[in-house]
Motif scaffolding. Sequence first.
Motif, short mmCIF file in Angstrom:
data_model
loop_
_atom_site.label_atom_id
_atom_site.label_comp_id
_atom_site.label_asym_id
_atom_site.label_seq_id
_atom_site.Cartn_x
_atom_site.Cartn_y
_atom_site.Cartn_z
N SER A 83 0.86 -1.19 0.00
CA SER A 83 0.00 0.00 0.00
C SER A 83 0.89 1.24 0.00
O SER A 83 1.26 1.72 -1.07
CB SER A 83 -0.99 -0.03 1.16
OG SER A 83 -0.33 -0.04 2.41
N ASN A 84 1.26 1.69 1.18
CA ASN A 84 2.11 2.88 1.24
C ASN A 84 3.11 2.74 2.39
O ASN A 84 3.30 3.65 3.18
CB ASN A 84 1.22 4.12 1.43
CG ASN A 84 1.99 5.41 1.28
OD1 ASN A 84 2.98 5.47 0.54
ND2 ASN A 84 1.57 6.43 1.99
N MET A 96 -12.35 -2.11 1.79
CA MET A 96 -12.82 -0.73 1.53
C MET A 96 -14.33 -0.62 1.40
O MET A 96 -14.86 0.49 1.40
CB MET A 96 -12.21 -0.22 0.22
CG MET A 96 -10.68 -0.28 0.20
SD MET A 96 -9.94 1.11 -0.67
CE MET A 96 -10.74 1.00 -2.27
N ARG A 107 -4.98 8.47 -4.32
CA ARG A 107 -4.25 7.33 -4.90
C ARG A 107 -4.73 7.03 -6.32
O ARG A 107 -3.93 6.75 -7.21
CB ARG A 107 -4.45 6.09 -4.01
CG ARG A 107 -3.95 6.23 -2.58
CD ARG A 107 -2.59 5.67 -2.33
NE ARG A 107 -2.15 6.10 -1.01
CZ ARG A 107 -2.23 5.35 0.10
NH1 ARG A 107 -2.64 4.09 0.04
NH2 ARG A 107 -1.84 5.82 1.27
N ALA A 164 1.53 0.04 7.07
CA ALA A 164 1.58 1.36 6.43
C ALA A 164 0.84 2.41 7.26
O ALA A 164 0.53 3.47 6.77
CB ALA A 164 1.03 1.32 5.00
N THR A 196 -6.14 0.09 -2.64
CA THR A 196 -6.81 -0.13 -1.36
C THR A 196 -6.13 0.77 -0.33
O THR A 196 -4.92 0.66 -0.12
CB THR A 196 -6.70 -1.61 -0.96
OG1 THR A 196 -7.24 -2.39 -2.02
CG2 THR A 196 -7.46 -1.89 0.33
N ALA A 197 -6.89 1.65 0.27
CA ALA A 197 -6.30 2.74 1.06
C ALA A 197 -7.32 3.28 2.04
O ALA A 197 -8.51 2.95 1.95
CB ALA A 197 -5.86 3.87 0.10
N PRO A 198 -6.87 4.10 2.97
CA PRO A 198 -7.83 4.75 3.87
C PRO A 198 -8.87 5.54 3.07
O PRO A 198 -8.58 6.03 1.97
CB PRO A 198 -6.95 5.69 4.70
CG PRO A 198 -5.60 5.06 4.67
CD PRO A 198 -5.48 4.44 3.30
N ALA A 199 -10.06 5.65 3.66
CA ALA A 199 -11.17 6.31 2.98
C ALA A 199 -10.78 7.70 2.48
O ALA A 199 -11.18 8.13 1.40
CB ALA A 199 -12.37 6.41 3.92
N THR A 200 -9.98 8.39 3.28
CA THR A 200 -9.62 9.77 2.96
C THR A 200 -8.47 9.86 1.94
O THR A 200 -8.12 10.96 1.51
CB THR A 200 -9.22 10.50 4.25
OG1 THR A 200 -8.49 9.58 5.09
CG2 THR A 200 -10.44 10.96 5.01
N THR A 226 -7.01 0.09 6.73
CA THR A 226 -7.29 -0.92 5.70
C THR A 226 -6.15 -1.93 5.61
O THR A 226 -6.37 -3.14 5.58
CB THR A 226 -7.50 -0.25 4.32
OG1 THR A 226 -6.61 0.88 4.20
CG2 THR A 226 -8.92 0.23 4.16
N ASP A 258 -12.69 1.51 7.80
CA ASP A 258 -11.92 2.74 7.73
C ASP A 258 -12.79 3.97 7.46
O ASP A 258 -12.42 5.09 7.82
CB ASP A 258 -10.83 2.65 6.65
CG ASP A 258 -9.88 3.80 6.80
OD1 ASP A 258 -9.11 3.80 7.78
OD2 ASP A 258 -9.94 4.73 5.97
#
Lengths: 371, 371
Positions: free
Chosen positions: A168-169, A232, A213, B75, A204-208, B79, B235
């Motif tokens: 992810s990050n 998500m 992304r 990360a 796939t990442a935080p909602a915010t 998520t 999330d």
Amino acid sequence: MIGERFTVVYRIVGDEAAALEKANVICLEQTVEVGDELVPDGFIRDHVVGQLEQFSVVASGVYEAQISYAIETSAFELTQLLNVVFGNTSIKAGIKVERLGLGEDILSRFSGPRFGIAGLRDIVGVYDKPLLCTALKPMGKSAAEIAELAYQFALGGIDIIKDDHGLSNQPFCPFDDRVKACAEAVAKANQKTAKQCIYVPNITAPATEIKNRVHFAKQAGAGGLLISPGLMGFDTMRAIAEDESVSLPLISHPAFLGAMVTSPENGISHAALFGQLQRLAGADASIYPNYGGRFGFSREDCQNIVAGCQESLGHYAPIFPAPGGGMTLEKVPDMLALYGNEVIFLIGGALYSRSANLVENAQYFLSLVGR
Amino acid sequence: MIGERFTVVYRIVGDEAAALEKANVICLEQTVEVGDELVPDGFIRDHVVGQLEQFSVVASGVYEAQISYAIETSAFELTQLLNVVFGNTSIKAGIKVERLGLGEDILSRFSGPRFGIAGLRDIVGVYDKPLLCTALKPMGKSAAEIAELAYQFALGGIDIIKDDHGLSNQPFCPFDDRVKACAEAVAKANQKTAKQCIYVPNITAPATEIKNRVHFAKQAGAGGLLISPGLMGFDTMRAIAEDESVSLPLISHPAFLGAMVTSPENGISHAALFGQLQRLAGADASIYPNYGGRFGFSREDCQNIVAGCQESLGHYAPIFPAPGGGMTLEKVPDMLALYGNEVIFLIGGALYSRSANLVENAQYFLSLVGR
């Protein structure tokens, strides 16, 4: 106003009387959430409460109940549609969602797959044969190292090169660096091969963070997006699928969804979860663990997923089943026999371990499907 | 850089050798997703791969494996944290997440509950006794009809009046109309009673609508928000909890999460799913089906949820367990004995069916908890 209905087939375990009672309770639980004695006569009883349309035995102690719901109960929102299908009933043991029956009246409220099989084939320029996919791994490599892997696989002729769904990050491989480097690496390889390999980063990442992304990926030259709707939410995938400014194929990953299918008695069937719901939420390909790999899916489970991905669903395009999960190259002939050509084969680890030459490994993979 | 770790205890079914093998595979599956032979020595093998810290038998054929992961693998995103905890392993039969061990280093990356038990008590102005909650239903009533119910319950002294979780934005009861009418009705009742009842609308909604619903609700005077993370993603709840411009207590609903807990062998434990993960995602109260209701949870399941909601979790506040789901008023004494005072009792249907006088029914409910 009310008239059109959608249906859900539930598989219910128990003796006949208990299963029938459960079916009748589902009609209330998924809509009015009060006992029958509290349902007001008229509009609510006649239209809002679910209706048991069919009830039949499928095996000893196993019944199927087809229940219909007014499309308005869904509020024409995917979150609420899923809630009507299985919200509270998911918490009751011995009830499984077997399949959805969705008419054009409700399907037309959601975008469905933007590309589907035909659109994704156009993008990678491969017809009449399976598409080939691999994953960039392992977590812990730097962005430059990951990009070098992408370059080798693209040179070797892989069609779809995706991030491992765990990338992810992380601080040791930031999203922006990785996506930029991988997209450039694949573009460079495409210039050499004259092929149309696509790089598919995991968004796939935080909602915010999702929007950032997605647009960074698009701008960097990503050819598709990897999304885990279990992490998500299915509706987040739908929103990305419908976004004209994105307009990239979406590849869905099953992470965190497993408990939905591991029990034969609870959850959602393989066909509905990895087929119907993915299309409803706009995926163009649905990744799932193949039979015979390191997960426990059977051949029959996989065939059911194919049916869910490809059988008629209103005007929605069929999408690619993408079996993966510990597949080895030796298994490709058997997979070909089962799946035919309308499939994406996803091989990760085995494409690294065959030899140190990833280009050759990829070419060998192509040869196994007659390409 | 890498040093801090978080842990996950997995409950694994099988004989000892098979369970130990599964535990070792989880270390790879949840991080590098390649076989051990492909793990590069050095940084990745030493730091990125999960580490089996403890392995012990808990019953015949049942083992617990405590596995630790470098916090960087997450990360610092919820998520991806959920993905490391259970992403692919959720798809393997016979493995269940039993509990999380999260240190302050990782907890501090997420907001946690903004209000918790103490904050929510301040808002409703009730101390030392259980809070009382009811649900507005059934689906199919108009916004005005729903608001009239809210008025009666607020007059009767209920602390938290929430939308049924199936009320979203149906054409026969639009969100904006309902929220405005209910918030006004509860405010009017509060003027009469001099109490601080809150109206909690359901903001479970499409990804692209959530922000609008949340801010409309806030502006209309909602005193909290009802969210189903199973439908929207954990999330998304966290993002709302962290949003300073919202700053309302969040009540989490279990819709669509059931298959996570219905199997004893797969999924996530009651304590982790309805306790730890809710706090991690910022809920201030966690709704779940009580023992002895129309769902199948046991007393022990419920006690485990209480532990997950209230036991020490870094600097995070304890949150309210909110048992509901077919509770009757007769059961309140037994529930009081089990739960004590740090609980929200959620009674829906039974508060409608006791008599036609909802004010009296609510007052009777209060009397049952000594208020």
